[in-house]
Design an enzyme around this catalytic site. Structure first.
Site: not given
Length: 266
Positions: A41, A58, A152
């Site tokens: 956020d 962003h 991962l």
């Protein structure tokens, strides 16, 4: 009486490998296999505080994601789930939503080969029917190309709502013969397409302290770390610090802490 001399035990010396010579005891210990989820956020606020368009925030956040993904395996993180786009985010201006989707498309086109080389399996969880057709195809191609990654498991939540996912899983659940929380979790994983495993640590940047409809089922016993720092300013060192704090917490999952007498525990 003459005592016979003691026989010395024969010492057998095993040659050390180069890795054993330079490996510390901590490195020899088995690494944890953590599931860390992050609500990334603060991108828009980071940008506007600098006089930049929200889309710039962003893009800066996407660079942060790259750094975090790179650092995760060395910290014992086996599964990393990043909240890229909430279903509620469709309420934002169309230009901002499209900018986020363009960034995701760019990431898939440029980073899939790197994920394959690094042993990263990529999954997208969330709805796909509202995404552009070209993005849906890029998602399918990236998931197929990285399916064998074991170092991962990177899950990106796109057009994701935990409530909606749980609702759709419940609609399917009545067909399951063995009813249990575990079997429901399996059905939920099928709905999400990227599996469903319990979250160990949830990190939220940007100063807010709520889940925002993110992984509600999976976070039942998660530890939370909330940071004021906005996502573009988040670093690999911040991730390491959060994992270290997680390691110092005692997770009892409803049981008594080790060594605590029943009389004291009440």
């Amino acid at each position: 009486m003459t005592l016979a001399p003691r026989r010395r035990k024969k010492l057998i010396m095993h040659p050390l490998t180069v890795r054993q010579i330079f490996t510390t005891p901590a490195e020899l210990a088995p690494a944890p296999r953590l599931h860390v989820a992050i609500i990334s956020d603060g991108n828009g606020r980071w940008a506007t505080s600098r006089g930049l368009p929200r889309s710039a925030g962003h893009r800066a956040g996407a660079e942060t994601a790259r750094r975090v993904i790179q650092a995760a395996p060395s910290l014992g993180i086996h599964t990393l789930t990043l909240f890229a786009l909430s279903s509620a985010n469709w309420k934002r201006p169309a230009a901002e939503v499209h900018a986020i989707l363009r960034l995701l498309h760019e990431y898939l086109l440029t980073e899939t080969t790197h994920c394959m080389e690094e042993g990263v399996r990529l999954s997208i969880i969330g709805r796909r029917d509202r995404l552009p057709a070209t993005l849906r195809q890029a998602i399918s191609d990236a998931e197929a190309a990285t399916v064998n990654g074991t170092r991962l498991h990177l899950r990106l939540a796109v057009d994701y709502s935990a409530r909606e996912a749980i609702y759709h899983a419940a609609c399917r659940f009545y067909k399951v013969t063995e009813l249990s929380p575990e079997s429901f979790g399996t059905v939920l994983g099928e709905v999400l397409r990227g599996g469903s495993t319990e979250v160990d640590l949830l990190i939220r940047t940007g100063g807010e302290q709520r889940l925002s409809d993110f992984l509600l089922w999976e976070c039942a016993f998660a530890e939370f770390v909330f940071l004021q720092k906005r996502w573009p300013d988040f670093t690999a060192a911040d991730l390491a610090a959060a994992v270290k704090e997680f390691g110092m917490r005692e997770r009892t999952r409803g049981a008594l802490p080790d060594g605590l007498p029943d009389a004291i525990a009440g």
